[in-house]
Design a protein around this motif. Structure first.
Motif, PDB file in Angstrom:
ATOM      1  N   GLN A 147       0.667  -1.141  -0.017  1.00 54.73           N
ATOM      2  CA  GLN A 147      -0.043  -0.032   0.080  1.00 54.73           C
ATOM      3  C   GLN A 147       0.809   1.400   0.137  1.00 54.73           C
ATOM      4  OE1 GLN A 147      -3.686   0.183   2.326  1.00 54.73           O
ATOM      5  NE2 GLN A 147      -3.337  -1.951   3.222  1.00 54.73           N
ATOM      6  N   ILE A 148       0.224   2.380  -0.357  1.00 54.23           N
ATOM      7  CA  ILE A 148       0.861   3.486  -0.230  1.00 54.23           C
ATOM      8  C   ILE A 148       0.179   4.555   0.652  1.00 54.23           C
ATOM      9  CG2 ILE A 148       1.296   5.784  -1.474  1.00 54.23           C
ATOM     10  CD1 ILE A 148       1.236   4.164  -4.124  1.00 54.23           C
ATOM     11  N   ALA A 149       0.675   4.998   1.863  1.00 46.58           N
ATOM     12  CA  ALA A 149       0.153   5.752   2.687  1.00 46.58           C
ATOM     13  C   ALA A 149       0.413   7.353   2.383  1.00 46.58           C
ATOM     14  CB  ALA A 149       0.625   5.532   3.955  1.00 46.58           C
ATOM     15  N   SER A 150      -0.663   8.137   2.603  1.00 48.06           N
ATOM     16  CA  SER A 150      -0.428   9.507   2.187  1.00 48.06           C
ATOM     17  C   SER A 150      -1.190  10.305   3.463  1.00 48.06           C
ATOM     18  CB  SER A 150      -0.987   9.863   0.990  1.00 48.06           C
ATOM     19  OG  SER A 150      -2.462   9.695   1.128  1.00 48.06           O
ATOM     20  N   CYS A 151      -0.490  11.634   3.808  1.00 44.23           N
ATOM     21  CA  CYS A 151      -1.010  12.319   4.783  1.00 44.23           C
ATOM     22  C   CYS A 151      -1.323  13.721   4.053  1.00 44.23           C
ATOM     23  CB  CYS A 151      -0.300  12.282   6.046  1.00 44.23           C
ATOM     24  SG  CYS A 151       1.208  13.110   5.988  1.00 44.23           S
ATOM     25  N   SER A 152      -2.431  14.534   4.935  1.00 44.82           N
ATOM     26  CA  SER A 152      -2.658  15.737   4.336  1.00 44.82           C
ATOM     27  C   SER A 152      -2.990  16.809   5.356  1.00 44.82           C
ATOM     28  CB  SER A 152      -3.811  15.462   3.313  1.00 44.82           C
ATOM     29  OG  SER A 152      -4.521  16.542   2.770  1.00 44.82           O
ATOM     30  N   PHE A 153      -3.459  17.876   4.658  1.00 48.23           N
ATOM     31  CA  PHE A 153      -3.751  19.008   5.540  1.00 48.23           C
ATOM     32  C   PHE A 153      -5.360  18.833   5.812  1.00 48.23           C
ATOM     33  CE2 PHE A 153      -0.081  21.499   3.750  1.00 48.23           C
ATOM     34  CZ  PHE A 153       0.211  22.086   5.094  1.00 48.23           C
ATOM     35  N   SER A 192      -6.297  13.580   7.645  1.00 44.98           N
ATOM     36  CA  SER A 192      -6.507  12.277   7.106  1.00 44.98           C
ATOM     37  C   SER A 192      -5.302  11.471   6.609  1.00 44.98           C
ATOM     38  CB  SER A 192      -7.646  12.082   6.171  1.00 44.98           C
ATOM     39  OG  SER A 192      -7.356  12.316   5.040  1.00 44.98           O
ATOM     40  N   ILE A 193      -5.304  10.068   6.980  1.00 44.75           N
ATOM     41  CA  ILE A 193      -4.399   9.460   6.442  1.00 44.75           C
ATOM     42  C   ILE A 193      -5.061   8.560   5.287  1.00 44.75           C
ATOM     43  CG2 ILE A 193      -2.537   7.509   6.678  1.00 44.75           C
ATOM     44  CD1 ILE A 193      -2.306   8.582   9.648  1.00 44.75           C
ATOM     45  N   ARG A 194      -4.657   8.398   4.176  1.00 44.23           N
ATOM     46  CA  ARG A 194      -5.328   7.692   3.192  1.00 44.23           C
ATOM     47  C   ARG A 194      -4.287   6.236   2.877  1.00 44.23           C
ATOM     48  NH1 ARG A 194     -10.519  10.298   1.555  1.00 44.23           N
ATOM     49  NH2 ARG A 194     -10.059  12.097   2.715  1.00 44.23           N
ATOM     50  N   LYS A 218      -8.769   2.683  -6.487  1.00 42.82           N
ATOM     51  CA  LYS A 218      -9.045   4.120  -6.501  1.00 42.82           C
ATOM     52  C   LYS A 218      -9.793   4.261  -5.286  1.00 42.82           C
ATOM     53  CE  LYS A 218      -9.073   5.253 -11.116  1.00 42.82           C
ATOM     54  NZ  LYS A 218      -8.849   6.631 -11.783  1.00 42.82           N
ATOM     55  N   THR A 219     -10.343   3.486  -4.179  1.00 42.22           N
ATOM     56  CA  THR A 219     -10.979   3.838  -3.174  1.00 42.22           C
ATOM     57  C   THR A 219     -10.055   3.452  -2.006  1.00 42.22           C
ATOM     58  OG1 THR A 219     -13.102   3.109  -4.199  1.00 42.22           O
ATOM     59  CG2 THR A 219     -13.072   3.489  -1.794  1.00 42.22           C
ATOM     60  N   PRO A 220      -9.613   4.578  -1.378  1.00 46.52           N
ATOM     61  CA  PRO A 220      -8.442   4.223  -0.225  1.00 46.52           C
ATOM     62  C   PRO A 220      -9.260   4.104   1.176  1.00 46.52           C
ATOM     63  CG  PRO A 220      -8.871   6.646  -0.469  1.00 46.52           C
ATOM     64  CD  PRO A 220      -9.613   5.940  -1.695  1.00 46.52           C
ATOM     65  N   THR A 221      -8.530   3.283   1.943  1.00 47.37           N
ATOM     66  CA  THR A 221      -9.084   3.196   3.356  1.00 47.37           C
ATOM     67  C   THR A 221      -8.604   4.548   4.037  1.00 47.37           C
ATOM     68  OG1 THR A 221      -8.693   0.873   3.298  1.00 47.37           O
ATOM     69  CG2 THR A 221      -8.626   2.006   5.470  1.00 47.37           C
ATOM     70  N   THR A 222      -9.646   5.125   4.786  1.00 52.37           N
ATOM     71  CA  THR A 222      -9.059   6.456   5.309  1.00 52.37           C
ATOM     72  C   THR A 222      -9.156   6.325   6.794  1.00 52.37           C
ATOM     73  OG1 THR A 222     -10.428   7.527   3.631  1.00 52.37           O
ATOM     74  CG2 THR A 222      -9.993   9.010   5.550  1.00 52.37           C
ATOM     75  N   LEU A 223      -7.923   6.843   7.368  1.00 54.02           N
ATOM     76  CA  LEU A 223      -7.983   6.945   8.779  1.00 54.02           C
ATOM     77  C   LEU A 223      -8.098   8.396   9.380  1.00 54.02           C
ATOM     78  CD1 LEU A 223      -4.400   4.927   8.878  1.00 54.02           C
ATOM     79  CD2 LEU A 223      -6.840   4.145   9.137  1.00 54.02           C
ATOM     80  N   LEU A 224      -8.801   8.408  10.296  1.00 52.34           N
ATOM     81  CA  LEU A 224      -9.312   9.713  10.972  1.00 52.34           C
ATOM     82  C   LEU A 224      -9.257   9.588  12.301  1.00 52.34           C
ATOM     83  CD1 LEU A 224     -12.560  10.267   8.909  1.00 52.34           C
ATOM     84  CD2 LEU A 224     -10.517  11.568   8.443  1.00 52.34           C
ATOM     85  N   SER A 225      -8.416  10.570  13.036  1.00 50.12           N
ATOM     86  CA  SER A 225      -8.221  10.694  14.546  1.00 50.12           C
ATOM     87  C   SER A 225      -7.663  11.834  14.638  1.00 50.12           C
ATOM     88  CB  SER A 225      -7.594   9.536  14.802  1.00 50.12           C
ATOM     89  OG  SER A 225      -7.628   9.540  16.483  1.00 50.12           O
ATOM     90  N   VAL A 252      -6.504   0.163  12.916  1.00 50.53           N
ATOM     91  CA  VAL A 252      -7.132   0.658  14.100  1.00 50.53           C
ATOM     92  C   VAL A 252      -5.724   1.518  14.993  1.00 50.53           C
ATOM     93  CG1 VAL A 252      -7.706   0.006  16.839  1.00 50.53           C
ATOM     94  CG2 VAL A 252      -8.575  -1.430  14.547  1.00 50.53           C
ATOM     95  N   ASN A 253      -6.244   2.533  15.338  1.00 51.64           N
ATOM     96  CA  ASN A 253      -5.550   3.498  16.034  1.00 51.64           C
ATOM     97  C   ASN A 253      -5.066   2.638  17.473  1.00 51.64           C
ATOM     98  OD1 ASN A 253      -3.922   5.704  17.226  1.00 51.64           O
ATOM     99  ND2 ASN A 253      -5.942   7.057  16.920  1.00 51.64           N
ATOM    100  N   ILE A 254      -4.011   2.009  17.512  1.00 46.25           N
ATOM    101  CA  ILE A 254      -3.564   1.130  19.062  1.00 46.25           C
ATOM    102  C   ILE A 254      -3.124   2.071  19.899  1.00 46.25           C
ATOM    103  CG2 ILE A 254      -3.365  -0.950  17.339  1.00 46.25           C
ATOM    104  CD1 ILE A 254      -0.519  -0.469  17.552  1.00 46.25           C
ATOM    105  N   ILE A 255      -2.392   3.038  19.719  1.00 47.22           N
ATOM    106  CA  ILE A 255      -2.179   4.115  20.481  1.00 47.22           C
ATOM    107  C   ILE A 255      -2.805   5.402  20.468  1.00 47.22           C
ATOM    108  CG2 ILE A 255      -0.408   5.330  21.920  1.00 47.22           C
ATOM    109  CD1 ILE A 255       1.411   3.132  21.005  1.00 47.22           C
TER     110      ILE A 255
END
Length: 122
Positions: free
Chosen positions: A44-50, A53-55, A68-75, A110-113
């Motif tokens: 996978q490619i991970a990207s972060c943004s203003f 989010s992390i995609r 084309k549909t990424p998993t989105t990590l929000l916290s 999952v945000n483990i910490i």
């Protein structure tokens, strides 16, 4: 490796170019604001943004295209300043302008910490 990655942060997209032909192969859109950084973790490619989010973009092994549909990590509560991906531990570490560092499990997203607060300078 059959493609190269271009980052077009002003348009919030990735562009992939075929290294054999030089043609642009694929573009990916998903972030709602400028992309700050990218990193690779396993397939996978991970990207972060203003956009706070992390995609995670899955690379399809059979044809070397990216889903084309990424998993989105929000916290995070503010823009994400950097990400680090560790392929050995399957963890993603993110830091943010909200003065926190978060550790994510790559396998479960999952945000483990939950967060480690960083002191602000006075």
């Amino acid at each position: 490796k059959i493609f190269s990655l271009y980052l077009s942060s002003c348009f919030f997209i990735f562009l992939f170019r075929d290294l054999k032909t030089g043609d642009f192969k694929q573009s990916l859109e998903g972030h709602q604001d400028e992309i700050v950084e990218i990193s690779f973790i396993n397939d996978q490619i991970a990207s972060c943004s203003f956009d706070k989010s992390i995609r995670l973009w899955k690379i399809q092994k059979k044809d070397q295209t990216v889903k084309k549909t990424p998993t989105t990590l929000l916290s995070h509560k503010d823009w994400i300043s950097s990400i680090y991906c560790n392929n050995t531990t399957n963890q993603i570490v993110s830091s943010s302008a909200d003065t926190t560092i978060r550790v994510w499990n790559y396998d479960t997203n999952v945000n483990i910490i939950n967060s480690i607060s960083v002191l602000k300078k006075k």
